[in-house]
Scaffold this motif. Sequence first.
Motif, PDB file in Angstrom:
ATOM      1  N   LYS A  51     -16.716   2.593  -5.139  1.00  0.00           N
ATOM      2  CA  LYS A  51     -15.761   3.069  -6.144  1.00  0.00           C
ATOM      3  C   LYS A  51     -14.434   3.500  -5.531  1.00  0.00           C
ATOM      4  O   LYS A  51     -13.392   3.416  -6.187  1.00  0.00           O
ATOM      5  N   THR A  52     -14.441   3.910  -4.277  1.00  0.00           N
ATOM      6  CA  THR A  52     -13.181   4.261  -3.619  1.00  0.00           C
ATOM      7  C   THR A  52     -12.429   3.003  -3.204  1.00  0.00           C
ATOM      8  O   THR A  52     -11.196   2.981  -3.204  1.00  0.00           O
ATOM      9  N   LEU A  53     -13.157   1.949  -2.875  1.00  0.00           N
ATOM     10  CA  LEU A  53     -12.511   0.690  -2.490  1.00  0.00           C
ATOM     11  C   LEU A  53     -11.700   0.087  -3.635  1.00  0.00           C
ATOM     12  O   LEU A  53     -10.862  -0.795  -3.406  1.00  0.00           O
ATOM     13  N   ALA A  54     -11.909   0.550  -4.859  1.00  0.00           N
ATOM     14  CA  ALA A  54     -11.089   0.096  -5.984  1.00  0.00           C
ATOM     15  C   ALA A  54      -9.627   0.504  -5.804  1.00  0.00           C
ATOM     16  O   ALA A  54      -8.740  -0.059  -6.459  1.00  0.00           O
ATOM     17  N   GLY A  65     -13.410  20.086   2.464  1.00  0.00           N
ATOM     18  CA  GLY A  65     -12.456  19.086   2.924  1.00  0.00           C
ATOM     19  C   GLY A  65     -13.028  17.684   2.946  1.00  0.00           C
ATOM     20  O   GLY A  65     -12.271  16.710   2.987  1.00  0.00           O
ATOM     21  N   THR A  66     -14.372  17.558   2.949  1.00  0.00           N
ATOM     22  CA  THR A  66     -14.969  16.223   2.857  1.00  0.00           C
ATOM     23  C   THR A  66     -14.622  15.590   1.526  1.00  0.00           C
ATOM     24  O   THR A  66     -14.261  14.413   1.450  1.00  0.00           O
ATOM     25  N   HIS A  85      -7.166   8.667   2.139  1.00  0.00           N
ATOM     26  CA  HIS A  85      -8.615   8.654   2.335  1.00  0.00           C
ATOM     27  C   HIS A  85      -9.309   9.240   1.112  1.00  0.00           C
ATOM     28  O   HIS A  85      -8.658   9.763   0.189  1.00  0.00           O
ATOM     29  N   PHE A  86     -10.627   9.146   1.098  1.00  0.00           N
ATOM     30  CA  PHE A  86     -11.405   9.472  -0.100  1.00  0.00           C
ATOM     31  C   PHE A  86     -11.082  10.854  -0.656  1.00  0.00           C
ATOM     32  O   PHE A  86     -10.888  11.007  -1.873  1.00  0.00           O
ATOM     33  N   ASN A 141     -21.232  14.282   5.701  1.00  0.00           N
ATOM     34  CA  ASN A 141     -19.967  14.662   6.333  1.00  0.00           C
ATOM     35  C   ASN A 141     -19.219  13.379   6.720  1.00  0.00           C
ATOM     36  O   ASN A 141     -19.117  13.030   7.892  1.00  0.00           O
ATOM     37  N   SER A 142     -18.714  12.701   5.698  1.00  0.00           N
ATOM     38  CA  SER A 142     -18.167  11.358   5.877  1.00  0.00           C
ATOM     39  C   SER A 142     -16.684  11.300   5.533  1.00  0.00           C
ATOM     40  O   SER A 142     -16.180  12.121   4.758  1.00  0.00           O
ATOM     41  N   VAL A 143     -16.025  10.309   6.112  1.00  0.00           N
ATOM     42  CA  VAL A 143     -14.609  10.042   5.862  1.00  0.00           C
ATOM     43  C   VAL A 143     -14.457   8.551   5.592  1.00  0.00           C
ATOM     44  O   VAL A 143     -14.939   7.726   6.366  1.00  0.00           O
ATOM     45  N   LEU A 144     -13.799   8.229   4.474  1.00  0.00           N
ATOM     46  CA  LEU A 144     -13.509   6.835   4.136  1.00  0.00           C
ATOM     47  C   LEU A 144     -12.006   6.692   3.958  1.00  0.00           C
ATOM     48  O   LEU A 144     -11.419   7.303   3.069  1.00  0.00           O
ATOM     49  N   GLY A 145     -11.380   5.924   4.833  1.00  0.00           N
ATOM     50  CA  GLY A 145      -9.946   5.693   4.743  1.00  0.00           C
ATOM     51  C   GLY A 145      -9.637   4.409   3.999  1.00  0.00           C
ATOM     52  O   GLY A 145     -10.461   3.489   3.960  1.00  0.00           O
TER      53      GLY A 145
END
Length: 627
Positions: free
Chosen positions: A20-23, A259-260, A548-549, A574-578
């Motif tokens: 859904k973030t890749l949208a 912050g995540t 990022h997300f 504890n993830s990060v998606l840019g």
Amino acid sequence: MFSFPVDEEIKANIIQVANKTLAFHTSVNYQIRAPHPFENDVHEDIAADLARIDQTSYPSEFDFHLDIYHSFRRLNDGHCALFNLCYDSLYISYLPTPVVLLTAPDGSQNVHIAPEAFTVASAEFPDQIEFWQNSLPANLKGKLASLSGAKVLQINGEDPFVAVNANAQVTGGYQSFGTRQTAFFSSYSRGEKSWSYVIGNFASQIHPLNDFVELTIQRLNSTEIDKVTIPYRSRFGSAATNFTDGQSYRANNCVSVKGTNGYNFYDAAALSGYAEVVPPAAYLQQQPIISSEDRRHPVNVLLDATPLTDVELPVELPVALNKSYSVAQFYLLDDNITGVLALGSFAAPNFTAFMGSLLDGLQELKSLGATRLIVDVTNNGGGYICIAHWLHRILIGPKKTTEPQAGLYTCTRAGPLAQLIVEQINEGGDPGQLLSYHPSQWKNSSNIPYSAESHWLRPTVNLTINGHQDAFSPRMGAECQPFEMDPPEAGLFDPKDIVIISNGRCGSSCSLFSITMSKSEGVKTAVFGGKQDIPQQYCGVVGGQSTHFSEIDTEIKSTKLKNHTLAPPDFKTNSVLGITWRLGFGLDDPREPEEWQDHPADFNIPLTMSMQVPPFMHLASYLLRAV
């Protein structure tokens, strides 16, 4: 790490957040099969891979993580990567033998253990040197220093470039294969407070596949062939939290933290304490950690789990000029007419001070007699977009390529949820004009600000990309001008007397600066190092603005759309998606993204055994004579 089974709820959460973030990621469909010249380098259908991963059973959570981690790395996009700090950067594993690609007097190229390897290892890992000394075979025991400069004939029984090229397949930060090869070798970087030795992917691994490496080498001044087995040694990651057992490991490193995920700007309780929080993404951005106030400035910056600075540079450099500041260091070379701006990032701890220091430092060079300028952007992963515009403007002066903007025209993806966010804002959902989707933040293609009630994503530009329907905003200008301070009335250096150098690893805002300087102003570019039969690009991973997300999640929550079916859930890990949020249009072909256009260096300068790190001091006469 392999001892934890897959939690299907966690697995589903990560995949759902990613999908859904890749949208909002501008390049999803372009990356299925990139245009020339990157068609052989970028061909990852990330949506298809996420569907495959969703249906795959894994023996452990770590196996699942590696699959999703490498799938994103195959995008070869340093903006779009998925990291889980439960595993990435928990430990960094090192060897005392960084390698370099050196060119001999006869023109032949060979992989060598870096001439400065023992000096670096002794200074950085003094508690491990004895262990490595004792790991060598009997005839070399205690003689680790004798390996420095040795020619590497084989790595794990194969030609060294088998290992170089295998690493290039998983490095994933740049589209160009040559630039990803470069990641294998040692280099250097200017950090916030000091110079750093970048030890390279061979001698620094996040997820090493083996506990050791076997090298077949020929030492300097020797005719003998030696085989040595060197174990990796691990160091606790700078973003990791101490633990004592499996339970505390997971509690301290694996679950989401403040912050995540994003927050609602208009919920006082949710907002409490966020100003002081350093978001997990900040530890992965290839720039110094910036203040909460300066986070309002748009950035275009790479993400990577490898630390930006981790090993001390072993070479003593000349004293920098007085106006040097943080990542921007100024030098006047011995000829008294060649200035150097060593620029390790386009971000520094204080935005305004950074702007002023660049102007003051360049003016100081001019006052000392400099008429020629080398801008060294080696390993510059980007930063503030408006700093890239500012540096271009003050170097070149006022003209149509620098005013009213000194960058690229851009667009953003205009999917259904993005359009709903703007609709909510148009109906009063962002009264403080705090959100990135607020129309007042942006300008149209004539560089006229949008009105506060404008639905600036419309009319959408509908495209078919690799067989997929996609929608983008109308073309956008740039938000940087007028600048916070007045630029000089005339350019500080003639474009013909400027050279931009690097090892090719210049991305994001560094790409925006280098491309516009090269293609619009005719400034020459040079890449040092790299394999002679592989094209060397002077930059890569262009984009137009990254995010990022958690920042996208803040837009969603602040406009009360979190419960919408299109909205991603919160990360439980504890993830990060840019992602790339804005895509820059090309200069050579304005109809297509600059991301997929060619950036061949004007000069490719071979590294030799006699060159020290950093080599800009040795390259001045070569570069300017060539120009």
